[in-house]
Design an enzyme around this catalytic site. Sequence first.
Site, short mmCIF file in Angstrom:
data_model
loop_
_atom_site.label_atom_id
_atom_site.label_comp_id
_atom_site.label_asym_id
_atom_site.label_seq_id
_atom_site.Cartn_x
_atom_site.Cartn_y
_atom_site.Cartn_z
N TYR A 9 -2.16 11.60 0.71
CA TYR A 9 -2.01 10.39 -0.06
C TYR A 9 -0.90 9.65 0.71
O TYR A 9 0.33 9.67 0.17
CB TYR A 9 -1.94 10.56 -1.31
N ARG A 20 -0.67 1.81 1.82
CA ARG A 20 -1.36 2.59 0.96
C ARG A 20 -1.55 1.63 -0.35
O ARG A 20 -0.63 1.04 -0.61
CB ARG A 20 -0.59 3.81 0.55
N ASP A 21 -2.50 1.92 -1.05
CA ASP A 21 -2.73 1.24 -2.49
C ASP A 21 -2.59 -0.44 -2.21
O ASP A 21 -2.07 -0.72 -3.07
CB ASP A 21 -1.80 1.78 -3.32
N SER A 68 1.86 2.11 -6.49
CA SER A 68 1.87 3.33 -5.80
C SER A 68 2.09 2.99 -4.39
O SER A 68 1.57 3.81 -3.39
CB SER A 68 0.81 4.25 -5.85
N ASP A 113 -8.29 6.04 -3.44
CA ASP A 113 -7.96 4.50 -3.51
C ASP A 113 -7.93 3.96 -2.11
O ASP A 113 -7.66 2.80 -2.13
CB ASP A 113 -6.70 4.04 -4.32
N ASP A 165 1.69 6.41 -14.37
CA ASP A 165 1.00 5.57 -13.41
C ASP A 165 1.82 4.49 -12.63
O ASP A 165 1.41 4.10 -11.50
CB ASP A 165 -0.04 5.04 -13.94
#
Length: 409
Positions: free
Chosen positions: A117, A122-123, A129, A174, A363
């Site tokens: 990840y 990312r995201d 995140s 994701d 989260d």
Amino acid sequence: FKNRKHSQTSNNTNKLMRMMSNIIFIICASILVQTCIGGNPFANSNYYVDSRFDDEIANTIAQYPADADLLTLTKDIPVAYWLDSIEKISNLTAVLQGAKAQQEATGVNTVTTIVIYDLPDRDCAAAASNGEITCADATCAAGITTYQTEYIDPIVEVLSQFAGQPIVAIVEPDSLPNLATNLNVPKCQQAQTAYMTGVSYAIAQLSTLEDVYLYVDAGHGGWLGWDTNRIAAVQVFSKVLSLAGGANKIRGFATNTANYQPLGALNSTADPCNLLSQYNKAINEAIYIELLSQSLEAAGISGMYFITDTSRNGVINERSSCSNWCNIKNAGFGLRPTSYTQNVTGNANIDAFVWVKIPGESDGSSNSAAPRYDFHCSSVDSVVPAPQAGDWFASYYVMLAQNAVPPLM
């Protein structure tokens, strides 16, 4: 041949068997080893329990002594190890050595689950995140190089030292689903090349290792359950697997990673997210997995298996809107990790229920001034205040334990 002596027939038979064995060996050598020698990596195996998770539970017990008996029951539940930064790779050897010690002490295969990840950008459709590797432009040349040489390659090097230990790798939560549904978001549009190149490289490199089983993240039914979304996602998966060298490089797909969608069963009619009224038949993850499997088969991607995250989906009607995903109020632990799945959901192709999300980790921050603030983390369904994504959230962990379905005690 019937007039030849039995001994000659036996010799010929032995030669034929040796020839067949050689052929099988050659075939296995030419494709991914796990396809030939492996089955469900979770079956008849123990799961590695990371002592750091137990340490966090111990600290939470110290803060909430009235719940000590309940929280103690959550010790020794296996969770995934998230490689969400390059720095985390430095601890991967210790994690796998711990699993090796557990395996040697018990004499039973011990599965370690890791999460890959750290893609560039990312995201891309959220903020909570966001990662450490970025793309300067749509080519993302520097970001891709960093991801390949400073992130994936060192992980492969570490994993290669632990042959004989089953390791499950969940590949980039994701990421690919965003390419199916969120290309209207500028950051996702810019990240296309990075995601396609990065994920295919990760699959190609990780799949060279014995006893490493890959599950590519496939979102969840509340995201990709709609026919148009699911078919678009399968098209993305197909392209990435082709770039990686073929669908035989992976064991299958992971669903509901770090989310709250209900597990349900194939014969369930409960629709807590009111998805049927929105023309989405994937009212739970069991049905979503069945629909996704059918769509994959139709695209020529056959024989796939699935794992699904049950760490926080025990309570099925806790949200006013299932588009909310951040630190959900009144959520509870779901089914504990196990490979005994078919009698629960009716699916024949679910390898395991797993706790991918470390359920005590936040989260995302509810502080609008925080650098990685996402508005979903201050929704009407979110617990406020909440710390940054990945930080331990002790009161939230207590709530999850109190609301566990099935109950812990």
